[in-house]
Design an enzyme around this catalytic site. Structure first.
Site, PDB file in Angstrom:
ATOM      1  CD  GLU A 485       6.141  -3.689   0.085  1.00 22.17           C
ATOM      2  OE1 GLU A 485       6.984  -3.462  -0.798  1.00 22.17           O
ATOM      3  OE2 GLU A 485       5.063  -3.086   0.156  1.00 22.17           O
ATOM      4  CE  LYS A 527       6.121  -0.158   1.651  1.00 15.65           C
ATOM      5  NZ  LYS A 527       6.594   0.982   0.879  1.00 15.65           N
TER       6      LYS A 527
HETATM    7  P1  13P Z   1       1.238   1.585  -1.281  1.00 19.76           P
HETATM    8  O1  13P Z   1       1.381   2.434  -0.068  1.00 19.76           O
HETATM    9  O2  13P Z   1       0.610   2.295  -2.441  1.00 19.76           O
HETATM   10  O3  13P Z   1       0.616   0.256  -0.998  1.00 19.76           O
HETATM   11  O4  13P Z   1       2.700   1.256  -1.795  1.00 19.76           O
HETATM   12  C1  13P Z   1       3.665   0.895  -0.906  1.00 19.76           C
HETATM   13  C2  13P Z   1       4.688   0.118  -1.613  1.00 19.76           C
HETATM   14  O5  13P Z   1       5.836   0.490  -1.636  1.00 19.76           O
HETATM   15  C3  13P Z   1       4.290  -1.130  -2.254  1.00 19.76           C
HETATM   16  O6  13P Z   1       5.435  -1.852  -2.647  1.00 19.76           O
END
Ligand code: 13P
Length: 639
Positions: A485, A527
């Site tokens: 991510e 992600k």
């Molecule tokens: P949000 O959808 O609140 O941005 O969180 C996603 C997430 O896992 C951030 O690391």
């Protein structure tokens, strides 16, 4: 995980016809007849053998899959030589081999299956194909289920006309329905048999992955179908074939496999096992996925299966503290558990999410039924995952260990901690049953006075992407699917073009680093943020712009062999996140599955409804369910 099987123990007796034809009677048309009187002298037959069948088959299959199963009221024992029973079986069936062709002689009615009351709380009660319930046994089962509300009911419907069994259908969590050749197919929708059978099934079961149709030619569930070509020369009788298929699917359901993989594993079991020696899970998985990497790919595919997403319930201690603080909810261990419990116990959650990302503390907490959350979710067929990074560190405070010479970074930029001891933690998590992980790197877009991009710097991008690649490789080495991510934080004055340029640059570096580290992309999930103008910019991007820009960036910068792409919500309102997801999907198709992995956009409305008071749990679950429904609907925007 304990399973109580309700069914009959049958004995299949195999008979070979003696070739000495003097035992046959010949009629006036020269046809030979054999008088099958089984109490008569046995000299007509040779090579007799027998096998226990019926509920025994379910028991054997479930036990081989590593599950703990017993047959209600039986004194049956499983040993290395196969099952044995003290005393006679309930019903005998005869299979006569004449000229190599099997002829089946089955009773016109089976003995009634009695349900022997038990005080033991089983996780599952399985009414298998061999069960013949009467009113008394069905009502005893109902009583048992009322006093054991956590026991899940699974039913095999062989005979759609057993009204006592039918009365239990609405409480079932999974139903197997035997498909006859002329019924239940769309080719013959008016078939009375077919419509009668499926009409019995409530639509919430029919429309979910909870109704599995079984026939000689295929196993199917909604639009997923697995063809069968079962060679029955091995003396697998009809009933055993169906019992092996249904018990394998049930076992896989309990073990948390997707329905697609459950059907594949059932087919592998049917095509490769012998009666009373079915295959273990490892053997089955090897048959459908030849290497460890393939197993990871299987999990990765299951995490992004359409039309479901991933819930990010992995806020760290610090983040949850801030959230609770805003609503003056005391930040206690119990409140954090109760909060997570709301989401995990939302009815039918497994129809909306493939997986849930947990925080370490939650992974060690317990559901109301005493199961830890990891096992609880696995039993619901939801894949449990874990956040393994340990938060952000400013470059101005320290540099990552291997980069003590790093230059050209902005002091406010961050790198993500957590590589120390990561392999050991991952191995522990694997042992706990966690099958995927998440690691977040954060990038802020800062502009100079002329509006040019100052950060993220190349140094920060490179270091964070190399750390992400190192994490991803360690995950794959530990049997865990990595979610990588790299988040461009939705804050600041940047415009949508600057968001697109920055996201593209990060993705290029990320996939370069993953490639250098030899991370397997089909066993890895990205992600990512949506591409949109910063929150502080006066002119907000429209959903149409966001959909178009995000799709364009992903198509140009994400390799096609990646397992999937999931979105974070990043502080957009829940409605914005859903609308924007729908627009992105409209700009598909994409070479990989695309879905949501929101934290705030899925959970915030529930948090506000809950307010730290468990009297509000139902309201909170409804608020969560509303977001789940809206987001899964968004996934079908281009259909
Ligand atoms: P949000 O959808 O609140 O941005 O969180 C996603 C997430 O896992 C951030 O690391």
């Amino acid at each position: 995980m304990s399973i109580l099987i309700v069914g009959n123990i049958l004995k299949d007796v195999y008979l070979n016809l003696d070739s000495r034809t003097e035992h046959l009677e010949t009629d006036s048309r020269n046809t030979n007849w054999l008088d099958l009187s089984f109490n008569a002298s046995e000299h007509h037959f040779y090579n007799r053998s027998s096998n226990l069948g019926g509920a025994t088959v379910s028991l054997e299959v479930l036990t081989k899959l590593g599950l703990e199963a017993t047959i209600n009221g039986s004194n049956l024992h499983l040993s290395a030589d196969g099952p044995t029973i003290n005393g006679p079986a309930e019903t005998y069936r005869y299979i006569l081999l004449a000229d190599g062709q099997p002829c089946y002689f089955v009773p016109t009615s089976y003995k009634t299956t009695h349900f022997t009351p038990t005080n033991e709380p089983y996780d599952y009660l399985y009414i298998d194909r061999s069960a013949e319930l009467d009113q008394a046994s069905a009502s005893r089962i109902s009583d048992y289920l009322s006093s054991n509300p956590n026991t899940k009911l699974i039913i095999y419907l062989r005979n759609p006309n057993n009204r006592y069994l039918n009365s239990l259908i609405p409480s079932a969590d999974l139903i197997f329905l035997e498909e006859t050749s002329k019924s239940l197919t769309t080719a013959n929708p008016t078939s009375p048999e077919g419509t009668a059978s499926t009409d019995l099934i409530p639509s919430d079961i029919k429309d979910s992955h909870k109704l599995v149709l079984i026939s000689e030619h295929r196993l199917s569930c909604q639009n997923i179908s697995e063809p069968l070509s079962v060679d029955r020369i091995d003396m697998l009788t009809h009933l055993s074939t169906y019992s092996i298929a249904s018990a394998t699917i049930l076992g896989c359901f309990i073990l948390g496999f997707s329905i697609e993989d459950s059907l594949r594993l059932a087919r592998a079991n049917l095509e490769n096992s012998k009666l009373n020696s079915s295959l273990g899970l490892d053997q089955l998985q090897t048959l459908i996925a030849n290497t460890a990497t393939d197993n990871l790919e299987l999990i990765a595919r299951n995490l992004v299966l359409y039309p479901k997403g991933i819930l990010a319930a992995d806020e760290s201690g610090g983040s949850i503290h801030k959230k609770f603080d805003q609503l003056q909810i005391p930040d206690t261990y119990k409140n954090r558990r109760d909060y997570r419990n709301i989401f995990f116990t939302t009815p039918n959650l497994e129809s909306y999410v493939n997986g849930i990302i947990l925080f370490d503390e939650t992974a060690h907490q317990f559901a109301d039924n005493g199961q830890n959350f990891v096992d609880y979710l696995t039993a619901k067929r939801i894949i449990p995952g874990i956040k393994v990074d340990q938060g952000l560190e400013k470059f101005s405070d320290s540099l990552p260990p291997q980069y003590d010479q790093a230059q050209d970074y902005h002091p406010e930029e961050t790198w993500t901690k957590g590589l120390d001891g990561l392999s050991t933690r991952l191995q522990d998590y694997y042992q706990m049953g966690l099958r995927f992980a998440k690691w977040r790197a954060a990038f802020e877009i800062r502009l100079d006075d002329q509006g040019n991009i100052l950060t993220p710097t190349d140094t920060a991008i490179k270091i964070n992407c190399q750390i992400l690649a190192e994490y991803a490789l360690k995950c794959q080495e530990s049997g865990i699917v990595p979610i990588v991510e790299p988040e461009v934080v939705y804050d600041g004055y940047y415009n949508i073009e600057q968001s697109a340029a920055t996201t593209s640059k990060i993705l290029d570096q990320l996939f370069d680093s993953l490639k250098q580290s030899k991370v397997s992309l089909p066993a890895c999930i990205l992600k990512v943020n949506m591409v949109l103008a910063g929150k502080k910019l006066e002119t907000r991007s429209t959903s149409a712009e966001i959909g178009q820009a995000t799709a364009a960036v992903l198509k140009a910068h994400v390799p096609t062999d990646l397992a999937g792409v999931v979105f974070l919500s990043g502080g957009q309102t829940p409605e914005q996140a859903t609308d924007n997801l729908a627009e992105i999907i409209k700009n598909g198709p994409f070479p990989w599955p695309v879905t949501f992995s929101f934290a705030r956009a899925l959970q915030d409305p529930a948090l506000y409804a809950w307010q730290g008071d468990n009297h509000n749990n139902e309201k909170a679950r409804q608020a969560f369910l509303d977001r789940l429904i809206a987001n899964t609907n968004a996934l079908s925007s281009n259909k």
